[in-house]
Design a protein around this motif. Structure first.
Motif, short mmCIF file in Angstrom:
data_model
loop_
_atom_site.label_atom_id
_atom_site.label_comp_id
_atom_site.label_asym_id
_atom_site.label_seq_id
_atom_site.Cartn_x
_atom_site.Cartn_y
_atom_site.Cartn_z
N SER A 49 50.64 114.64 -12.39
CA SER A 49 51.56 115.74 -12.58
C SER A 49 50.97 116.71 -13.59
N ASP A 50 51.35 117.95 -13.42
CA ASP A 50 50.72 118.99 -14.24
C ASP A 50 51.31 119.04 -15.65
N ASP A 51 52.49 118.51 -15.80
CA ASP A 51 53.12 118.62 -17.12
C ASP A 51 52.55 117.58 -18.08
N GLU A 52 53.15 117.53 -19.20
CA GLU A 52 52.58 116.65 -20.22
C GLU A 52 52.84 115.18 -19.94
N ARG A 53 53.68 114.88 -18.92
CA ARG A 53 53.97 113.47 -18.66
C ARG A 53 52.77 112.75 -18.06
N GLN A 54 51.95 113.52 -17.35
CA GLN A 54 50.75 112.95 -16.74
C GLN A 54 51.12 111.75 -15.85
N LEU A 55 52.05 111.98 -14.98
CA LEU A 55 52.62 110.89 -14.20
C LEU A 55 52.09 110.96 -12.77
N PHE A 56 51.91 109.79 -12.22
CA PHE A 56 51.60 109.72 -10.78
C PHE A 56 52.84 109.18 -10.09
N VAL A 57 53.41 109.98 -9.28
CA VAL A 57 54.64 109.54 -8.63
C VAL A 57 54.33 109.28 -7.16
N TRP A 58 54.70 108.08 -6.75
CA TRP A 58 54.50 107.74 -5.34
C TRP A 58 55.83 107.66 -4.60
N ASN A 59 56.79 107.03 -5.25
CA ASN A 59 58.07 106.75 -4.60
C ASN A 59 57.85 106.10 -3.24
N PHE A 60 57.15 105.05 -3.28
CA PHE A 60 56.72 104.42 -2.04
C PHE A 60 57.62 103.22 -1.75
N PRO A 61 58.24 103.21 -0.62
CA PRO A 61 59.27 102.18 -0.41
C PRO A 61 58.69 100.79 -0.13
N ILE A 62 59.44 99.85 -0.55
CA ILE A 62 59.15 98.43 -0.25
C ILE A 62 60.33 97.94 0.54
N ASP A 63 60.10 97.24 1.58
CA ASP A 63 61.23 96.64 2.28
C ASP A 63 60.72 95.42 3.03
N ILE A 64 61.16 94.30 2.62
CA ILE A 64 60.67 93.07 3.26
C ILE A 64 61.76 92.01 3.13
N THR A 65 61.83 91.19 4.12
CA THR A 65 62.80 90.09 4.10
C THR A 65 62.08 88.79 4.39
N TYR A 66 62.32 87.86 3.54
CA TYR A 66 61.71 86.54 3.70
C TYR A 66 62.76 85.52 4.08
N LYS A 67 62.35 84.54 4.76
CA LYS A 67 63.19 83.36 4.85
C LYS A 67 62.38 82.18 4.34
N SER A 68 63.08 81.24 3.78
CA SER A 68 62.35 80.13 3.17
C SER A 68 63.25 78.91 3.08
N THR A 69 62.61 77.82 2.82
CA THR A 69 63.34 76.59 2.61
C THR A 69 63.10 76.01 1.23
N ASN A 70 62.28 76.65 0.47
CA ASN A 70 61.81 76.01 -0.74
C ASN A 70 61.47 77.11 -1.73
N PRO A 71 62.03 77.08 -2.89
CA PRO A 71 61.72 78.18 -3.81
C PRO A 71 60.30 78.15 -4.33
N PHE A 72 59.62 77.06 -4.12
CA PHE A 72 58.23 77.01 -4.56
C PHE A 72 57.42 78.08 -3.83
#
Lengths: 213, 1672
Positions: free
Chosen positions: A57-80
């Motif tokens: 970003s051009d301002d002093e924040r010097q930020l890289f903004v992606w706003n890139f979505p994540i969307d995933i669904t897992y199924k499982s039987t074991n928290p390991f």
């Protein structure tokens, strides 16, 4: 299996990779991937993605903004082997070569609700000064053979890394049938959504970018 | 009326806590003021009352600020709702001051009164009224209050009957008053005014001054009901008060609250909420009634109080009053009985309770000891472990075995010192009990000291006293019992004669008897103890007397010892009296005992006498009869009439008379008369008791200062000088090595050496011995006095607080000229004893920073001391072996005190085990049922087990995904099967290893029998059994290998940086140079060289695409179609149909179910030069070497001839139409296991193909065979390696291949760990050196002298060789096992699995038995890599190399050998390493006597130690049952046919019965011809390298059989031969032949199978498959 007695639990993660701050480097993009244990299966969603390239970003924040979505669904039987997200950020160096800028990994939050994670990133260091010089000249910086290494603990002791920046991710976690299978995920933590920009010091940072595998 | 007990505790507005009576206050306030209803809420006092009323709630819900109203008109009452300390000094208001003042001036009993004095005051009200019953208190209060207020305080106590004190308010604002009071309060009350109070007072001040206060004239009366709720008897009118109708507070409150809300006054939300909470709190008290206050005059109350109240005193009560009349105090503790520990109770509390009980006259609460009867403290020192229920039931066996969770010992876990430990040795002091430099006085003093110690000990123990007390009690009990017995007897006789049962009588008698015995035992014991005491005392006194004499005579004190004797005169008369009583009692007892004894004896005597008399009579009779017979014999008349009975009689008489007559039992002596007994007892008394009048003596040993040296006589002076000269020090030796020593110091006059040194020693392992040496020396010489061996502490022993004492004694003999007595001298008065002494020390392992014990790892040596058990009072008397009865008896005899908790466990256990009553309830046995769903611990559950197995990487579960979340959903059967198989495998492994260890002691036969039995059990036939065994063996080998890996490679693949990070390597001069040279290099070199690839580590290879690359170059000597048959062959070829020798071949490669094939090349020596790549999938995507080694897949290469059949029927269409059918005919195949490729990284070379034994329709190209070698070499490509020239002798098809993996996977690291070995150490080490020496010179050659056997131990190679008689036939079994484990031949044959090594060993052994010179050749070959061959010497220079797994043999000079390099040779007694320049077989001289071989044994190396062979002397190889073989054969054939039909898919499969019959005949002769040919051909045709596979169908005698069929049919057949392992293997082999692919219309098939059994259950399988098409 009847509805009353589920045999798997479901974990749905949405959210986005919001922004990052990196010293040096420009035109950053990242790719993320999820890893999970043997008992986890992706029901829907993308396990690996590559983002668009973001400029500083051009301002002093010097930020890289992606706003890139994540969307995933897992199924499982074991928290390991709870799913982890692994981010590897790439950018161009002085000569225009695409080099690695940072790695980060974190577990998907363990409680339902909205969570913001601020991950510190790191890159492997060159083994020697001359190699550092070489890598700078040739634009071939040391990088992990497999980014999934950073989601494991084994063998990490041989590497040396330098922290390099940070990246902010927001997760929205939903869970299903955990309680029915006897797992107590606790109450949703009330981490405020980062939409209203709080000062960085007060944001709860539950964990570093390191993974504990 | 409020109920007592439900008063809310609260604090009024001034912070005065009015415990438990606020309701009453409310009531009073309401009653006193009679306010109209609606006003109540405005009245601050009432509101206070409200808050008081719900004080509990307010305390919870209201903040400290807690104003109800903030209106300026309203006073601002402050609610201080404080929960907390009872003595709250938080009293900022007036009343608070007063309260505090009261407390201050009544320090002694403030609480009692204050608790009941209600001080309700108000900041804002003018008069302060105090009600107090206690005038003294009131006075003090008034003075206090006056002191606070300073003025305007008026006492009305005297005037008014109600005695209330009213103080008029001060003029001026209240805030000032408060300020004033507060400041005054601080000044007046030094004690309670704390900082907190000041703060609160300040806050209060602020609050009050905030709003201007304008107070009403409201007068709130505070009354004190100085009465106790709990003890008071309430007056009548108060009792009736609740019933009288009136308004209750509750009634008032509810409307007031609503009104308050309606008014809408400024109520802050918090206050309202608090109030509503306060009003409708969770537990509202029942409405109370208000009654007019009634005052009872104080004096009346006092009287009433005195009559009704009782204050128990805290002082101890009189002992006498606690006991019942006529009961004397006794202390069971003194009598030696166990008295349990009572729970702790403060004496004051106990006294209060006692006094209360005494007041109630309840004496039964007190025991005989005069104290409260209380139960023992219930806290148990012991932990009771809950036994699982199944163990509880079946526990009549001893000892119990209870499963305990393994618990890591912290000390072992956290020891970071490696395996070593840190030992702390503190030497506290040394003391000589005898020393050569002792003066005689010292000797005596030492004795005195020792005796004194004993004396002190005994005095402390007080055994005699306890025993005597016990005796007294026992006597009393006995007397009581007797008395009771008499009375009950009388009673029962007089009253209920019928109820006096024999049982009762018996019981009484038994008890009497027991008591008597007890008394006797106790008395004797007491006597013994007392005698000892007496002796000790007299001995002490005597020694002291002699010391004194000595001092007197020598006029000097050599020792500082001094014995103080204190005498205590007793009353002589009393003692005499007592003694007399005792004497009498004892005499009586003894008499009684004697009498009883006498009675018992005389009873026995009578019985014995009667017996004896009968016996005697019999004898007499017999003698008489004998006499008669003798007389009769003398007279000559034979009594023959008497017959048999008489004879028996005679015999009986003889035996009777022959035995000696038993002596007549003697009459027992009469009990001694009384006077004798008296004398006896008197004598005992004289020994054991002090005579009456003798003072009681108590001794004390003290020290006195020694006189100066110059006062001493000469010898003593000299002695002292010698003592001063001598130095003593200690040396500490560990494992007989000197570790450290103390500094040398002189001995003091008392011959003690205070040391106080602590030595800390770091030990690498358990010490074998720990010795402390006492050394003394003068100026130069030093002598070892004694050495003390200290016990090595156990692994958990740390240094203790109390030092231990080790006694020592020296052996030297010393005599001195001076006063020193010397030592070890015989006959000397004082110096006869040896030097002795004792060392005080502390020994233990040091503790680390976290409290862990730093003991060495590993088990302690056997002689290490067991840590002494903690202080259990029970001295364990081991119960005798032999079961319950003995134990019970022992228990009865031991008579343990069952009350003693030290014995509790034992008694409970014994009673339980003896089947007695229930266990004495001591511990709580908590029943923890297995909590459902808990997965930890033993058992765990199926799911957990599956997860564990997956984690361990078991092949079955390694890839398991989504293991069910619920226990019930996990499939149990596979797991159970798996567990069962694992168990069996373990057993099998043990059995196999045992076979090896047992050295062939017939185990094989036994196992064979077992096999046979199992076959019958299984009932599925022999084949299935074989298959099962095959599976088991596979698993067994895998588990063996895994176990080895686990054991010897702790971290098989520790990652390095290259595994994780991709980075450019540092350029060195070589890479720089090569990169520079690359500029000038030819772009397309004529002879390209392979560039070595970068090494890629396995850990990095996840998700990478590894490919197996197979480069098929060319083939040699492919059989061509037989021109004769070709003419009439199937359909007629198109491509090469014309010329006879044509063949169109292609190679089909199959790997991991992927099949690729090359293009078609023509001719007998086709060239493809084609590269096929296959994706390689590692198991579970795990590319680590460990998992890659487990890959058991093979690369199959099949060489096919592609036959094109023209299907066009109409020749006219031929120019315009093509209609062909392609048909592949199998010509040969090659199988290369992946493990070989992996281990060698690449495989390159020319390999002989496995060919069908019979190949119908094909022939070798004879022209090529007859060509000279040069011509054939010209036809080969230029870059053929020299060894790979096709030669004339080439009888089989060969295929040139290059196989590798891309990227190259890292080869498995050889296990470098030290293996165990049962060999002598020097052999192992010599072998290591030998290998190292050779390997440094020839790095490419691999040498080894020792290999791993099945049990994972190193075994010398030579031990594998031993002449073994082969069975009639020799048949080898192909196997896919690869590994470094060598089985001996018996194990090999038991397992029926082995690789080249096992085959070679067996073959070599057989050759040795045949008398041949045979060596095991270790080298490298293709395709197996590191391999093992057998070399036999045929003649001087002629050698034969045998490939053991196929049975082929060839000359080493043969250019096309599969053997590539020769590394070493092994014979029966030596190993030779190849030190020649070359190692390729043609150039290697195999003569081990030459210089090219370096032997392992001999020639400067190690001598042959004559190691015994691991092989059994002979192999017992049972022949399989022919019937079983037959059955298996039938079944196999059937399954083959089924499979065949399945492969054909939709096509119909027709079987030609005739052909089958013919083929079966053919097949049955195959094995026969093969073996005979091999046996005969091998020795004779060796130069040409002929082998069993040289049989060609052209020469086959049975070929004629086929002629008939071939006339009518076009036959295309393949004969497959292999060793039998599994049915699946056979099926796969037939599938590989590809006969089923024939698609010709009307094709028929024939399949014949033959099994040839060999000893040791080895089976040779022959399968002939043919496709037949009818000729038209």
């Amino acid at each position: 299996m009847s509805v009353s007695s589920p045999s798997v639990f479901l974990l749905s993660v949405s959210g986005q990779v919001e922004a990052g701050r990196f010293m040096g480097g420009d035109n950053l993009h990242f790719n993320y991937c999820f890893t999970a244990g043997q008992d986890w299966e992706v029901v829907s969603g993308l396990e690996e993605c590559v983002s668009q390239t973001a400029c500083c970003s051009d301002d002093e924040r010097q930020l890289f903004v992606w706003n890139f979505p994540i969307d995933i669904t897992y199924k499982s039987t074991n928290p390991f082997g709870w799913p982890q997200i692994i981010l590897s950020v790439y950018g161009t160096d002085f000569f225009g070569n695409i080099v690695i800028v940072g790695y980060a990994a974190c577990h998907v939050p363990l409680t339902p609700g909205t969570h913001t994670r601020r991950l510190k990133t790191f890159v492997p260091e060159s083994a020697s000064t001359i190699q550092k010089l070489m890598s700078w000249l040739t634009g071939r910086r040391p990088e992990f053979l497999n980014p999934k290494i950073i989601a494991q603990g084994r063998g990490r002791e041989v590497t040396r890394v330098r922290s390099h920046g940070e990246i902010t991710i927001t997760f929205n976690v939903m869970m299903k049938d955990f309680a029915k299978l006897g797992y107590d995920c606790g109450a949703p933590s009330k981490v405020p959504y980062l939409g209203a920009p709080p000062p960085p010091q007060t944001v709860t940072v539950p964990r570093e970018g390191q993974s504990d595998a | 009326m409020t109920r007592p007990g439900c008063f809310p505790r609260c604090v009024d507005e001034n912070g005065v806590r009015t415990p438990a009576h606020s309701a009453r206050v409310t009531q009073l306030a309401v009653a006193g003021t009679h306010l109209p209803r609606g006003l109540h809420h405005r009245d601050p006092g009432l509101r206070n009352c409200l808050s008081c009323r719900q004080g509990e709630n307010i305390a919870r819900h209201r903040t400290r600020r807690g104003t109800l109203s903030r209106s300026p008109e309203q006073p601002a009452p402050v609610h201080r709702c404080l929960e907390g300390a009872q003595r709250s000094y938080d009293l900022p208001g007036h009343a608070g001051m007063l309260f505090a003042a009261l407390q201050g001036c009544l320090p002694a009993a403030p609480l009692f009164f204050l608790c009941h004095a209600k001080v309700l005051s108000q900041v804002n009200t003018r008069p302060v009224t105090i009600h107090c019953r206690n005038t003294r208190l009131l006075q003090q209060a008034i003075t206090g209050f006056k002191g606070m207020r300073g003025r305007d305080v008026e006492s009305q106590a005297e005037r008014e009957a109600t005695r209330f004190f009213s103080a008029t308010p001060l003029p001026g604002p209240a805030s000032q008053q408060v300020l004033q009071a507060g400041s005054e309060g601080q000044a007046v009350l030094p004690g309670p005014s704390t900082a907190g109070e000041r703060k609160r007072a300040g806050r209060l001040r602020k609050l009050i001054t905030r709003g201007p206060t304008r107070f009403d004239e409201a007068r709130v009366t505070s009354r004190i009901q100085g009465e106790e709720f709990f003890t008071r008897v309430w007056p009548e009118e108060q009792h009736t008060a609740p019933s009288s109708p009136g308004f209750s507070l509750w009634d008032i409150l509810s409307p007031s609250k609503s009104q308050e809300k309606k008014d809408g006054e400024e109520e802050d939300a918090e206050g309202a909420e608090g109030e509503s909470h306060a009003l409708v709190g969770p537990h509202p008290c029942p409405p109370t009634r208000s009654t007019p206050a009634v005052y009872v005059p104080l004096h009346l109350r006092r009287i009433h109080q005195q009559s009704t109240l009782f204050l128990p005193s805290a002082l101890p009560s009189d002992l006498r009053s606690k006991l019942e009349e006529g009961v004397s105090v006794r202390d069971p503790l003194e009598e030696g009985l166990y008295v349990g520990e009572k729970p702790f109770l403060t004496p004051a509390n106990r006294n209060i309770v006692e006094n209360r009980l005494l007041r109630q006259n309840n004496r039964h609460w007190f025991s005989e000891t005069g104290s409260l009867e209380r139960l023992n403290t219930p806290i148990n020192e012991q932990f009771y472990h809950h036994l699982p229920p199944h163990l509880q039931e079946a526990q009549n066996k001893e000892p119990l075995t209870v499963f305990m969770e393994p618990q890591p010992i912290e000390s072992l876990q956290d020891c970071d010192e490696g395996t070593g430990g840190v030992l702390d040795l503190e030497l506290c002091g040394l003391h000589f009990t005898h020393h050569p430099l002792f003066s005689p006085e010292h000797v005596l003093a030492a004795q005195l000291t020792q005796d004194y110690k004993l004396y002190k000990q005994r005095v402390n123990l007080g055994a005699t006293r306890i025993l005597q007390a016990k005796l007294v009690v026992l006597r009393q009990s006995l007397a009581k019992l007797r008395e009771a017995g008499d009375t009950t007897n009388q009673l029962s006789q007089s009253l209920q004669p019928r109820h006096k049962t024999a049982r009762e009588e018996l019981d009484v008698a038994r008890r009497l008897e027991i008591y008597r015995r007890e008394v006797k035992a106790c008395r004797e014991e007491a006597n013994v103890e007392a005698e000892k005491d007496r002796q000790l005392l007299t001995g002490l006194l005597r020694t002291w007397r002699s010391i004194k004499d000595l001092r007197h005579s020598s006029r000097v004190h050599a020792t500082s010892i001094r014995l103080l004797i204190r005498k205590e005169e007793g009353d002589r008369a009393e003692e005499e009296e007592q003694r007399k009583v005792e004497l009498e009692e004892e005499v009586r007892e003894v008499l009684e005992e004697r009498q009883q004894e006498y009675e018992a004896q005389s009873k026995r005597y009578e019985k014995e006498l009667a017996e004896w008399k009968a016996e005697h009579k019999k004898r007499k009779e017999a003698r008489r009869r004998q006499e008669e017979r003798r007389k009769a014999a003398e007279e000559g008349s034979t009594p023959d009439a008497q017959g048999e009975e008489a004879l028996i009689q005679v015999a009986q008489d003889d035996t009777l008379l022959a035995s000696p007559e038993p002596p007549r039992p003697s009459r027992p002596p009469k009990p001694p008369p009384k006077h004798k007994v008296e004398l006896e007892v008197l004598e005992v008394f004289s020994r054991t008791r002090k005579p009456p009048g003798e003072p009681v003596v108590s001794l004390e040993l003290t020290q006195t200062p020694l006189p100066e040296l110059h006062n001493c006589p000469d010898p003593e002076k000299k002695r002292r000088q010698a003592v001063a000269k001598i130095h003593v020090w200690l040396r500490v030796l560990v494992n007989n090595k000197l570790v450290t020593q103390t500094s040398s110091t002189t001995l003091g006059a008392d011959f003690t050496l205070p040391l106080g040194h602590t030595f800390r020693m770091a030990l690498s392992s358990w010490p074998r011995s720990l010795t402390v040496e006492v050394v003394e020396g003068a100026s130069l010489r030093q002598t070892l006095v004694a050495s003390i061996t200290l016990p090595i502490p156990g692994c958990t022993a740390t240094t203790k607080d109390a030092p231990e004492v080790a006694q020592f004694s020296g052996s030297q003999v010393v005599s001195h000229s001076h006063a020193g007595v010397g030592c070890g001298q015989v006959g000397s008065q004082y110096g006869s004893s040896l030097t002795t002494g004792e060392l005080k020390y502390k020994l233990g392992w040091a503790t680390g920073a976290e409290g862990e014990v730093l003991a060495p790892l590993g088990p302690p040596p056997t002689h290490a001391a067991i840590p002494p058990s903690s202080s259990t009072a029970l001295k364990w008397v081991a119960p005798p072996e032999g079961g319950v009865a003995d134990t019970r008896q022992w228990l009865q005899e031991a008579r343990l005190d069952p009350n003693d908790p030290a014995n509790a466990a034992l008694i409970a256990h014994l009673q339980k085990s003896a089947g007695g009553r229930s266990v004495r309830g001591g511990g709580h046995y908590l029943e923890f049922e297995g909590v459902a769903g808990w997965e930890g611990g033993r058992g765990g559950g199926v799911r957990l087990r599956v997860l564990e197995l997956r984690d361990q990487g078991e092949p079955l579960y390694r890839d398991a995904r989504l293991v069910p979340a619920l226990e019930t959903q996990v499939l149990r059967d596979p797991l159970q099967n798996f567990e069962r198989r694992t168990r069996e495998m373990e057993e099998e492994a043990e059995a196999v290893v045992a076979v090896g260890d047992g050295g062939g002691s017939g185990d094989a036969g036994a196992s064979g029998d077992g096999e046979a039995e199992r076959v019958k059990e299984v009932g599925e036939g022999w084949g299935a059994e074989l298959e099962q065994r095959w599976e088991r063996v596979e698993g067994l080998l895998a588990s063996l290998r895994r176990r080895l890996q686990l054991r010897y490679s702790p971290e098989s693949a520790a990652p390095v940086l290259e595994d994780l990070v991709r980075e450019e390597s540092i350029p060195d001069i070589g890479t720089l140079g090569s990169s520079l040279a690359a500029v000038f290099r030819a772009r397309r070199p004529l002879r390209p060289t392979r560039r070595p690839r970068d090494r890629v580590r396995g850990a990095a290879l996840t998700d990478q695409h590894v490919q197996l690359i197979v480069h098929v170059a060319r083939a040699f000597n492919v059989p061509v179609r037989d021109p004769q048959q070709q003419q009439d062959s199937l359909g007629g070829g198109v491509g090469g149909g014309g010329d006879g020798g044509c063949v169109r071949t292609l190679v089909e490669v199959t790997f991991q179910r992927t099949t690729r094939s090359t293009s078609v090349a023509e001719g007998p020596n086709p060239t493809w030069n084609q590269q096929l790549s296959f994706p390689f999938r590692a198991p579970n995507d795990n590319f680590s070497p460990g998992s890659l080694q487990q890959v058991r897949e093979d690369v199959f290469l099949h060489l096919y001839d592609q036959v094109t059949q023209d299907l066009l029927d109409d020749p006219r269409l031929r120019p315009s139409t093509l209609h062909h059918r392609l048909h592949h005919r199998w010509l040969g195949s090659l199988t290369i296991p992946f493990s070989t490729i992996y281990a060698n990284a690449k495989i390159e070379g020319t390999f002989a193909l496995e060919e069908p034994v019979m190949l119908l329709g094909y022939t070798r190209e004879h022209r090529a065979a007859h060509l000279p070698a040069s011509s054939s070499s010209s036809s080969s490509p230029p870059n053929t390696p020299p060894g790979h020239l096709p030669s004339t002798s080439l009888a089989t098809t060969h295929l040139s291949l290059y196989i590798t993996l891309e990227p190259s996977l890292p080869p498995p690291e050889p296990l470098k760990a030290q293996f165990e070995s049962s060999e002598p150490e020097e052999v192992v080490s010599a072998g290591r050196e030998w290998v190292a020496a050779l390997a440094s010179r020839y790095p490419r050659r691999r040498f080894r002298t020792h290999v791993l056997d099945l049990s994972g131990r190193l075994v010398c190679l030579t031990r594998y060789l031993r002449p073994l008689p082969p069975p009639q036939e020799l048949m080898c079994q192909d196997s896919a096992a690869t590994g470094d484990i060598w089985a001996n031949s018996e194990q090999f044959l038991t397992l029926l699995t082995g690789d080249e090594e096992e085959h070679a060993v067996l073959l070599a052994c057989f050759f040795l038995h045949l008398g041949k010179t045979a060596y095991l050749l270790l080298g490298s070959g293709v395709p197996e890599g590191e391999t093992c061959y057998v070399v036999t010497r045929e003649s001087d220079a002629d050698w034969l190399v045998w490939q053991p797994s196929t049975g082929r043999c060839f000359s080493p000079r043969h250019p096309f050998t599969p053997l590539h390099a020769v590394y070493q040779l092994v014979s029966q007694d030596n190993i030779w390493g190849n030190v020649q320049k070359y190692d390729d077989p043609p150039r290697v001289s195999l003569d081990v006597g030459g210089s090219g071989w370096r032997p392992f044994f001999g020639r400067g190396g190690l001598r042959d130690p004559g190691l015994a062979s691991v092989q059994p002397p002979r192999l017992t190889l049972p022949l399989p049952d022919p019937a079983q073989v037959k059955e298996l054969q039938e079944r196999l054939e059937l399954s083959l046919r089924d499979a065949f039909m399945k492969w054909r898919g939709t096509n119909r499969t027709t079987w030609n019965r005739h052909a089958i019959k013919v083929l079966r005949k053919l097949v049955e002769r195959m094995e026969e011809t093969r073996t005979t040919a091999a046996a005969t051909a091998a020795p004779h045709h060796h130069p040409s390298g002929s082998s069993s596979s040289s049989l060609r169908h052209q020469h086959h005698p049975n070929h004629a059989l086929l002629a008939a069929i071939m006339k009518s049919h076009q036959v295309c057949g393949v004969c497959v031969h292999l060793g039998y392992s599994t049915a699946a293997g056979v099926v796969a082999a037939v599938h590989g032949a590809g006969v089923h692919l024939t698609q010709a219309p009307g094709v028929e098939f024939a399949l014949a199978l033959h099994l040839h059994p060999y000893p040791g259950q080895v089976l040779s399988v022959w399968v002939y498959v043919a496709a037949l098409v009818q000729r038209f």
